[in-house]
Write an enzyme that holds these catalytic residues in place. Sequence first.
Site, PDB file in Angstrom:
ATOM      1  N   SER A 109       3.996 -11.914  -0.972  1.00  0.00           N
ATOM      2  CA  SER A 109       2.768 -11.258  -1.441  1.00  0.00           C
ATOM      3  C   SER A 109       2.939 -10.427  -2.703  1.00  0.00           C
ATOM      4  O   SER A 109       1.961  -9.892  -3.214  1.00  0.00           O
ATOM      5  CB  SER A 109       2.176 -10.382  -0.331  1.00  0.00           C
ATOM      6  OG  SER A 109       1.554 -11.192   0.645  1.00  0.00           O
ATOM      7  N   LYS A 112       0.652 -11.236  -5.461  1.00  0.00           N
ATOM      8  CA  LYS A 112      -0.671 -10.624  -5.591  1.00  0.00           C
ATOM      9  C   LYS A 112      -0.739  -9.658  -6.777  1.00  0.00           C
ATOM     10  O   LYS A 112      -1.834  -9.333  -7.244  1.00  0.00           O
ATOM     11  CB  LYS A 112      -1.050  -9.900  -4.299  1.00  0.00           C
ATOM     12  CG  LYS A 112      -1.329 -10.830  -3.109  1.00  0.00           C
ATOM     13  CD  LYS A 112      -1.743 -10.037  -1.877  1.00  0.00           C
ATOM     14  CE  LYS A 112      -2.200 -10.941  -0.735  1.00  0.00           C
ATOM     15  NZ  LYS A 112      -1.077 -11.597  -0.035  1.00  0.00           N
ATOM     16  N   SER A 167      -2.710  -6.322   1.991  1.00  0.00           N
ATOM     17  CA  SER A 167      -2.228  -7.620   1.524  1.00  0.00           C
ATOM     18  C   SER A 167      -3.075  -8.746   2.110  1.00  0.00           C
ATOM     19  O   SER A 167      -2.570  -9.800   2.480  1.00  0.00           O
ATOM     20  CB  SER A 167      -0.754  -7.813   1.923  1.00  0.00           C
ATOM     21  OG  SER A 167      -0.124  -8.739   1.072  1.00  0.00           O
TER      22      SER A 167
END
Length: 416
Positions: A109, A112, A167
Amino acid sequence: MSAKTTALTVLTAALLVPTVLVAPAHAAPTPPTDGKGRPAKAPAAPAPPASMSTVGGSLLGQPGTQVNLLPGAPALPTNLTGRSWIVADAESGEVLAAYNAHWRLPPASTMKMLFADTLLPNLPKDRVHKVTDEDMEGVGPGSSLVGVKEDHEYSVHDLWLGVFLRSGNDAVHVLSAMNGGVEKTVKDMQAHAEELQALDTHVVSPDGYDAPEQVSSAYDLTLIARSGLQKQDFREYCGTASAKFPGLQEPGKPRDHFEIQNTNRLMTGAGGLSPYKGIAGVKNGTTTMAGSTFTGAAQQGSRKLLVTVMNPGAGGANSVYEETAALFDWGFAAAGKVKPVGELVPPKSADTSPHGSPAQSHENNPSADGLVPGGGMGTALGVAGGALVVLAGGAYVVNRRWPRGRRSRGRDEEFV
């Protein structure tokens, strides 16, 4: 049956009872063998490529630890197990130390950060969107979710909180839909990565969900974080410890809200960790392929550092944070006592240096190598020429101007 025999039988039964009570429900698995009856050797840990990208300096393209200690400099931590890590000055861009900095690994993640740095300028935060079934298509099984529901309305601001704090892959997919779809968003992210000269990065999914050939590097993630921190909204979201997120909407009733907490344990102190002094974000991630990854930003005194750690082998939910904290400690103690081993290059559009040959993209070879502040955290203040984020008793300043000077970029090496 004699009394002696009876006593022996009773004693034997008594000794067997505990064994029966604690016997495993399934037989222990047979240890693997090598085909000749000998115990099989554990698979060797993957090794970094012998040749990697030299973006940011030739030393960063070499495997192993890269550091130039001057007299009086502290030694690097001895308990580091990450496959790749980097310590850099957030303002000057100097890389203080690195380990396999350009090893292309699954990012989880932390991808991101690139998603946010790409899309934040395009979506007004007060824009409201009603979520459809189509928006939520493609959210992978087992994804981290913030709790977005179909047929409910959310502001872009709400969705970014879901991305940064929880997340939430559901929030990522809704924002991607608002940007024209996942496919367009992936292309936008890839183009932005190339503009940043984050050329180890190959984007397959906008949320960092495990996907074949989706890779980045400690160098690239640090470069992306530095770019994101130039944006006020990015700083505010990644520096928010807790927030209220919209819940269900029932007709005739005020909309419900629930609290969400940032999953960055160096910020919140979750998992038995203490919040790191001066922490200011930015993003963590964990998947099966990537292991644990984390990019953090912190300030102590006038020193502002960025640290990225990818896939520590120590195991445990806290290892990536503990190793990041150890590298922060080293970086702050080593201020002025090390010779940089490289630099975080500026975006292509900001790089006016004639030095070095143009870096090349890895697009032809994308395979992997192996806002409610809480507890005094999360308050963001804009200041002239930079930005101030007050977190956990510290402050974080990001220089808005890309430093000029010699650019020691080299040609990217293609590798398997």
